[in-house]
Motif scaffolding. Sequence first.
Motif, PDB file in Angstrom:
ATOM      1  N   ALA A   1      15.510 -26.731 -28.525  1.00  0.00           N
ATOM      2  CA  ALA A   1      16.017 -27.311 -27.279  1.00  0.00           C
ATOM      3  C   ALA A   1      14.985 -28.261 -26.675  1.00  0.00           C
ATOM      4  N   ARG A   2      13.713 -27.935 -26.819  1.00  0.00           N
ATOM      5  CA  ARG A   2      12.664 -28.824 -26.302  1.00  0.00           C
ATOM      6  C   ARG A   2      12.670 -30.153 -27.040  1.00  0.00           C
ATOM      7  N   LEU A   3      12.777 -30.049 -28.354  1.00  0.00           N
ATOM      8  CA  LEU A   3      12.769 -31.279 -29.149  1.00  0.00           C
ATOM      9  C   LEU A   3      13.953 -32.157 -28.760  1.00  0.00           C
ATOM     10  N   PHE A   4      15.113 -31.546 -28.625  1.00  0.00           N
ATOM     11  CA  PHE A   4      16.286 -32.357 -28.339  1.00  0.00           C
ATOM     12  C   PHE A   4      16.278 -32.876 -26.903  1.00  0.00           C
ATOM     13  N   HIS A   5      15.574 -32.193 -26.033  1.00  0.00           N
ATOM     14  CA  HIS A   5      15.415 -32.750 -24.690  1.00  0.00           C
ATOM     15  C   HIS A   5      14.663 -34.080 -24.774  1.00  0.00           C
ATOM     16  N   VAL A   6      13.693 -34.114 -25.659  1.00  0.00           N
ATOM     17  CA  VAL A   6      12.885 -35.328 -25.800  1.00  0.00           C
ATOM     18  C   VAL A   6      13.650 -36.429 -26.531  1.00  0.00           C
ATOM     19  N   VAL A   7      14.362 -36.070 -27.585  1.00  0.00           N
ATOM     20  CA  VAL A   7      14.996 -37.096 -28.417  1.00  0.00           C
ATOM     21  C   VAL A   7      16.468 -37.334 -28.054  1.00  0.00           C
ATOM     22  N   ALA A   8      16.943 -36.679 -27.007  1.00  0.00           N
ATOM     23  CA  ALA A   8      18.371 -36.778 -26.659  1.00  0.00           C
ATOM     24  C   ALA A   8      18.845 -38.233 -26.543  1.00  0.00           C
ATOM     25  N   PRO A   9      18.108 -39.110 -25.883  1.00  0.00           N
ATOM     26  CA  PRO A   9      18.621 -40.496 -25.784  1.00  0.00           C
ATOM     27  C   PRO A   9      18.811 -41.146 -27.151  1.00  0.00           C
ATOM     28  N   GLU A  10      17.921 -40.838 -28.080  1.00  0.00           N
ATOM     29  CA  GLU A  10      18.035 -41.419 -29.428  1.00  0.00           C
ATOM     30  C   GLU A  10      19.294 -40.883 -30.121  1.00  0.00           C
ATOM     31  N   ILE A  11      19.570 -39.610 -29.926  1.00  0.00           N
ATOM     32  CA  ILE A  11      20.754 -39.010 -30.539  1.00  0.00           C
ATOM     33  C   ILE A  11      22.019 -39.597 -29.906  1.00  0.00           C
ATOM     34  N   GLU A  12      21.992 -39.688 -28.591  1.00  0.00           N
ATOM     35  CA  GLU A  12      23.184 -40.173 -27.882  1.00  0.00           C
ATOM     36  C   GLU A  12      23.522 -41.614 -28.247  1.00  0.00           C
ATOM     37  N   ARG A  13      22.497 -42.393 -28.540  1.00  0.00           N
ATOM     38  CA  ARG A  13      22.755 -43.779 -28.949  1.00  0.00           C
ATOM     39  C   ARG A  13      23.453 -43.838 -30.297  1.00  0.00           C
ATOM     40  N   ARG A  14      23.276 -42.795 -31.084  1.00  0.00           N
ATOM     41  CA  ARG A  14      23.766 -42.849 -32.475  1.00  0.00           C
ATOM     42  C   ARG A  14      25.072 -42.112 -32.705  1.00  0.00           C
ATOM     43  N   CYS A  15      25.610 -41.441 -31.713  1.00  0.00           N
ATOM     44  CA  CYS A  15      26.862 -40.728 -31.989  1.00  0.00           C
ATOM     45  C   CYS A  15      27.700 -40.567 -30.729  1.00  0.00           C
ATOM     46  N   ASP A  16      28.960 -40.237 -30.952  1.00  0.00           N
ATOM     47  CA  ASP A  16      29.892 -39.977 -29.854  1.00  0.00           C
ATOM     48  C   ASP A  16      30.112 -38.486 -29.656  1.00  0.00           C
ATOM     49  N   ARG A  17      29.699 -37.721 -30.669  1.00  0.00           N
ATOM     50  CA  ARG A  17      29.982 -36.286 -30.615  1.00  0.00           C
ATOM     51  C   ARG A  17      28.921 -35.563 -31.415  1.00  0.00           C
ATOM     52  N   LEU A  18      28.510 -34.426 -30.904  1.00  0.00           N
ATOM     53  CA  LEU A  18      27.472 -33.653 -31.566  1.00  0.00           C
ATOM     54  C   LEU A  18      28.011 -32.267 -31.899  1.00  0.00           C
ATOM     55  N   LEU A  19      27.864 -31.902 -33.161  1.00  0.00           N
ATOM     56  CA  LEU A  19      28.243 -30.554 -33.588  1.00  0.00           C
ATOM     57  C   LEU A  19      26.955 -29.789 -33.857  1.00  0.00           C
ATOM     58  N   LEU A  20      26.842 -28.597 -33.329  1.00  0.00           N
ATOM     59  CA  LEU A  20      25.606 -27.827 -33.461  1.00  0.00           C
ATOM     60  C   LEU A  20      25.906 -26.480 -34.097  1.00  0.00           C
ATOM     61  N   MET A  21      25.174 -26.177 -35.144  1.00  0.00           N
ATOM     62  CA  MET A  21      25.358 -24.889 -35.811  1.00  0.00           C
ATOM     63  C   MET A  21      24.019 -24.173 -35.898  1.00  0.00           C
ATOM     64  N   GLY A  22      24.004 -22.894 -35.594  1.00  0.00           N
ATOM     65  CA  GLY A  22      22.773 -22.120 -35.683  1.00  0.00           C
ATOM     66  C   GLY A  22      22.649 -21.178 -34.502  1.00  0.00           C
ATOM     67  N   ASP A  23      21.680 -20.286 -34.613  1.00  0.00           N
ATOM     68  CA  ASP A  23      21.507 -19.248 -33.591  1.00  0.00           C
ATOM     69  C   ASP A  23      21.176 -19.816 -32.218  1.00  0.00           C
ATOM     70  N   ALA A  24      20.488 -20.962 -32.191  1.00  0.00           N
ATOM     71  CA  ALA A  24      20.076 -21.538 -30.906  1.00  0.00           C
ATOM     72  C   ALA A  24      20.938 -22.737 -30.537  1.00  0.00           C
ATOM     73  N   ALA A  25      22.104 -22.832 -31.143  1.00  0.00           N
ATOM     74  CA  ALA A  25      22.959 -24.003 -30.912  1.00  0.00           C
ATOM     75  C   ALA A  25      23.346 -24.128 -29.440  1.00  0.00           C
ATOM     76  N   ASP A  26      23.605 -22.997 -28.804  1.00  0.00           N
ATOM     77  CA  ASP A  26      24.041 -23.072 -27.403  1.00  0.00           C
ATOM     78  C   ASP A  26      22.935 -23.620 -26.503  1.00  0.00           C
ATOM     79  N   ALA A  27      21.694 -23.223 -26.791  1.00  0.00           N
ATOM     80  CA  ALA A  27      20.576 -23.713 -25.970  1.00  0.00           C
ATOM     81  C   ALA A  27      20.438 -25.225 -26.123  1.00  0.00           C
ATOM     82  N   VAL A  28      20.629 -25.715 -27.320  1.00  0.00           N
ATOM     83  CA  VAL A  28      20.532 -27.167 -27.536  1.00  0.00           C
ATOM     84  C   VAL A  28      21.730 -27.871 -26.901  1.00  0.00           C
ATOM     85  N   ALA A  29      22.892 -27.252 -27.045  1.00  0.00           N
ATOM     86  CA  ALA A  29      24.088 -27.863 -26.446  1.00  0.00           C
ATOM     87  C   ALA A  29      23.920 -28.012 -24.938  1.00  0.00           C
TER      88      ALA A  29
END
Lengths: 528, 417
Positions: free
Chosen positions: A362-390
């Motif tokens: 979740a920390r990493l994605f907090h930092v890179v979120a703008p980069e991810i958002e620029r590259r997609c319209d939808r994010l699918l998250l799978m894994g034990d910590a998916a909710d925290a990242v979502a």
Amino acid sequence: MIIAADESLQVGIDAVIPLSPRHAVALGWAMTPRGEGTELSIAAGRAGDCPIEHSSFHARPAIQPADPRHAVVNGFILVFAMPEDPADAMPEDAAELVFTLQAGDRVVRADLRDPRIPRDPARLLAETDWQVAFGLLKDTAASPLLAPLAAQADRAYGLFGDWLARLPLLRGRQEKVAPLAEAEALSAPSGEVVVVLRATHPVPPDATLESALIGYYAGPDGGMPALLPVPLAEWHAAPLPTIMAGYGRIDARWLDGLQGLEVVLQARLRGEEAFCLRIQPRPAAVPPLLDALCRGNRLAAMPLDAGSGPAIALLRAVIARREAAFAPGLEALAAKAATSPASTPASARIILMLGTDDPSAARLFHVVAPEIERRCDRLLLMGDAADAVAQVFARRGRIPAVTGPAAVQGLRDAAGEDGILVVDVARYAAALAAGAGQDDALGQPLRRADLARLLGLHAAAGCGAGLPDSLARLLRLMRAEPGELPFPPAPYAMATTEVADLVNDHLARLWTAGDPAARARMEAPPHG
Amino acid sequence: MADAPRICIVSHSHPDFSKGGGEMAAHRQFTALRHAGRRPILVAASDVGTRYAALRPIEPVMRQAEDEYIYTFAGMADDRLAWEDPHQRRVLVDFLASLPVDVFHLHHYWRVGTDLIVDLMAARPDARFAITMHEMLAICLHYGQMVRTQSRELCRAESPMRCLTCFPDQTLERFAIRKATLLSTLSRFHAVIHPSAFIRDRYLAWGLTRPHAAVIENYLGDEALALPRPISPVPADAASFGFFGSPTLFKGLDVLLRALPLALRANPAITLTVFGAEREEVVKLFPGLDPVITDAGRALAFAGRYDPADAVALMGSVGWAIMPSIWWENSPVVIQEARRAGTPLIVADIGGMAEKVAEGIDGMHFKRASPVDLARAMVEAATPGTRDRYAASVRDVITRDEFLAALDDAYAAGGAA
């Protein structure tokens, strides 16, 4: 209603059930002279013969001839078509409807419109020999003509509801199910089932195990699920020293929308002792599914079958059947993927983050979120910590981020589209940590052909409980990096090392089907 | 000064609450800017406030003095590298973003948080961002020391598998995520300021290559710079040695105490004063050295804790300052204070110590963690004439004007982040 010509030629009509404006099914039994040829026919008087379009026969142990040396009894299920005259469309409307059983020059006739024939088929199925109901259920799965039976009576299981309700429903694995030490059933996403009945006594070589499968399909708009008998593409049962095991696979056309299975079993393990069981298999990946065939049990008094010669032989037979069934399709999928044009990162508007297991992601994605958002319209998250990242993306409110079953469904939905960027979080982080830019760290999108291959591989050769494990294996297969086996063995402790070797070799063949380079790497002789 | 950028210094602590090297450097920069006629703002983390916040409600950001604010970090995760409470983070980001400054100069990312940093950067795209690296926490999970956990062996480079031997309970995935998070965050700064070339090289080797990297020594403060040099008109006894600082496991006081009897055997006139701790504290940390301390008798004295404001003057009271740290150090304030006082140094031959004490000019080096070699250096240092020779050549520290000019250059030099 019983019509008898003599002590060795009789017919019993249990029910005549309309199936459609032009079809009906007749249930009953026929007692015929032993060793003498017999004929069955149905006719509607001057309107003509009623062609029998489906027939099957089953045992009726409750009906005994006066002298079994001279006569035999068989139950029958006959689906017949009415003549084309609209006036005779329904059996009850027909001016005449006669069932004829002929043995040599002796004939017995029954009027299928006779009011003595029971009019409540659901009750009949529940109260008569269960072989009748089981046979009809099997036939309903096999013949589309009988499909209306499962939808009749406006209740779950249709006509079979009352009968099935009398059979206790077992789930997954259950001990001490008389007369068994244990009953177990597993099912895989491929529509395969394995049933293992572990006995407390030796199982003779002539023991039999038959099955009928009921599929659970989601109802429209979240309504009542549809419970439909589904046809088996194959069924293979084998007696082992103290086990009766069966392997089945439903027709692939029935996989779409399948949410679960129920297996109805008819077993005869010793002499004439037979019984019916109803069991809901537990969902399993392929390794435990196959391993179950070679597992003994804790309660059986006899020595365990695990890893025994017969069990291994059964496993080999099932593996051969699986490869015959699945390898051609997987080869075609691999070939299609190999020739599909590459897509560019920009073409992917969905990103799937796989292996989002560590909460620190979740920390990493907090930092890179703008980069991810620029590259997609939808994010699918799978894994034990998916909710925290979502949650990180939910707070930002730029793109939807879904987790759990919704993410898996999102991936399945995306299989029809081109371009989904599948990112293994651990590898993505490692790439960023090594100084890679976002585009390099995110990698190449999967194409439609890759996703189709993924779903095919997951169904036929999935090693983990969920799609993420299969996806990680496909990405590894596609990377083809030196030092990485194309197919790492399934992390599952199997009954014996021999079983593990057989299963893993089999799975490796499926995973590398149509991929000669990967196959060659898998089959390279070990060093040393 | 009208054109000079206005600066907000964000620090992981405040000297009112603790007096570590990092927070002292941050506060001295604040004071230097203020004395130079600029109007900086200091926003510092407060562990006192954080402890209070655990018991009673408290505003996340409070005024401490004119242009000085403190914030609580109770809402941060245990490692203090990110926030668990997004609302507290947002309050702090909103506060910082509202400040009328052109540059945000962070001292440390610990107690600040990677998430807060990127949020602040997003909230103030017009501002420039610089950070001073006080140690290597991003590189090494072991308090940023780059010393192995199972022994006191030095570590020269981070690698996931090597780190796993120090932290077997961690996962490779977590190491990768941690590094990716910190590297992605730090790479966004316009300028990274390293107090030593040693730490700059460590961060470069780790992968922090994007921001402008400047080596600028920490400023010792206007008060220390106002003192005459040498600090004492009467030369100190060449055979008197001083240890300055808190005796943690990494500061090497045990090495020095083992060296003392060896040195005394060669020169019974040698004395050692430990500034920063009482005997009891040292014995508690190194129980095995109790007999050594007893045997040293009057050659060894414990002067207890001291006020950092007195450090330079205390340095002048000894012939030599010894820094025997067994970890790399970065840019130790003790070395700056000794150089300011005109007191030569004996230091371990590694990292920031070896860089900041030029051998033959500012003092001597000895083999890290070797009592025998340290005793050799002490005996040599105590010989007649040696101390005077080194005292004459020991270099002074960076001046305020040099320091502020170098900072402004760094702020301006960094390209777009």
